[in-house]
Design an enzyme around this catalytic site. Structure first.
Site, PDB file in Angstrom:
ATOM      1  N   HIS A  89       0.868  -1.185   0.000  1.00 29.52           N
ATOM      2  CA  HIS A  89       0.000   0.000   0.000  1.00 29.52           C
ATOM      3  C   HIS A  89       0.905   1.235   0.000  1.00 29.52           C
ATOM      4  O   HIS A  89       1.969   1.219   0.617  1.00 29.52           O
ATOM      5  CB  HIS A  89      -0.897  -0.022   1.245  1.00 29.52           C
ATOM      6  CG  HIS A  89      -1.970   1.026   1.181  1.00 29.52           C
ATOM      7  ND1 HIS A  89      -1.705   2.357   1.386  1.00 29.52           N
ATOM      8  CD2 HIS A  89      -3.288   0.934   0.913  1.00 29.52           C
ATOM      9  CE1 HIS A  89      -2.830   3.044   1.241  1.00 29.52           C
ATOM     10  NE2 HIS A  89      -3.807   2.207   0.954  1.00 29.52           N
ATOM     11  N   GLU A 121      -4.016   2.075  -7.128  1.00 29.32           N
ATOM     12  CA  GLU A 121      -4.439   3.153  -6.231  1.00 29.32           C
ATOM     13  C   GLU A 121      -3.525   4.357  -6.442  1.00 29.32           C
ATOM     14  O   GLU A 121      -2.450   4.440  -5.819  1.00 29.32           O
ATOM     15  CB  GLU A 121      -4.320   2.707  -4.770  1.00 29.32           C
ATOM     16  CG  GLU A 121      -5.183   1.531  -4.400  1.00 29.32           C
ATOM     17  CD  GLU A 121      -5.463   1.549  -2.901  1.00 29.32           C
ATOM     18  OE1 GLU A 121      -6.634   1.591  -2.523  1.00 29.32           O
ATOM     19  OE2 GLU A 121      -4.503   1.549  -2.115  1.00 29.32           O
TER      20      GLU A 121
END
Ligand code: PGA
Length: 284
Positions: free
Chosen positions: A131, A201
């Site tokens: 992430h 993302e």
């Protein structure tokens, strides 16, 4: 085959009371639409210290269901096979559990870190890796992410591998090259995946309320599909491309309409059980 994957990333939010309320609301909504949601794999990633708790709360729901079946059918538990009992207990679970990170080493002197093996033991099936909040805030390189992915697979966890460019990279029009390199260097090649999940993302979209245009998502979805087909065609049984970054109930439908998007990774809005359920219902 589950055709869509919706992931709730609670990040460093929601402890016991909030989690209880969330589970109560989500489980109730889920029970009403269970059949419609059967092609949708919903994955909840709470803080690591909450995983075991959430797992046992979900188990309680299953035991309550078993109790009511025993009462309604006036049967004794011994009249059910082990498989029937497991299926009743698990049938009420609206979500699979995932973690937000794990270490690449199996064990050792790594203060504050979490091993893939321990995650598996407390009920996790998925783990988010790479992430941007780990890549940027904890200086995780593609090589570290690839090592983590490998360890997760060895411990039978399904990695959700995150990639995405910064605003500067996007402005320089280098996003395709950047995402390509991130994927190629974060996915180990000498392993086999049941599900290879890449979550795109863009950093400039996470938590900002700004989402890319559908064309921009489509461009990346096309790139990821090409990489799946040309580079990873023999390491995975199934491929999924998720989009993450400021997803809401309102924009989720159109994001899902983009060809190649098989799921969503939802941060802030996933804290709200009602809105997150709406996203799952739209996906279904
Ligand atoms: P957001 O976060 O939905 O709050 O933008 C997404 C993520 O970081 O996974």
């Amino acid at each position: 085959m589950k055709t869509k994957i919706i992931v709730a990333n609670w990040k460093m939010n929601h402890a016991f009371d909030e989690a209880d309320k969330w589970l109560e609301s989500f489980t109730k909504n889920y029970a009403e639409k269970k059949n419609e949601l059967k092609d949708c794999q919903i994955v909840l990633c709470p803080s690591v210290f909450m995983i075991d708790y959430v797992d046992s709360e979900l188990m309680d729901g299953g035991f309550k269901k078993l109790d009511s079946i025993l009462k309604d059918q006036k049967k004794d538990i011994s009249e059910f096979s082990e498989e029937e009992l497991t299926s009743i207990i698990l049938s009420e679970r609206p979500v699979k559990l995932g973690a937000q990170d794990c270490h690449y080493e199996v064990s050792g002197s790594f203060t504050g870190d979490v091993s893939a093996d321990s995650l598996k033991k407390i009920g996790c099936e998925y783990v988010i890796l790479g992430h941007s909040e780990r890549r940027v805030g904890h200086f995780e390189s593609n090589e570290i992410v690839a090592k983590k992915v490998k360890t997760a697979l060895e411990k039978d966890l399904i990695p959700i591998i995150c990639v995405g460019e910064s605003k500067e990279t996007r402005d320089l029009n280098k996003h395709l090259e950047f995402v390509y390199k991130q994927i190629m260097n974060s996915v180990p090649k000498d392993v086999k995946f049941k599900k290879l999940i890449i979550a795109y993302e863009p950093i400039w979209s996470i938590g900002t309320g700004v989402t890319p245009s559908l064309e921009q998502i489509k461009e990346i979805a096309k790139l990821i599909k090409k990489i799946f087909n040309e580079k990873f065609n023999n390491i995975a049984e199934e491929y999924f491309m998720l989009y993450g970054g400021s997803v809401t109930a309102q924009n989720s439908q159109e994001i899902f309409s983009v060809a190649g998007v098989n799921g969503l990774l939802v941060g802030k809005v996933s804290l709200d059980a009602e809105e997150f359920f709406e996203i799952c219902a739209f996906a279904a």
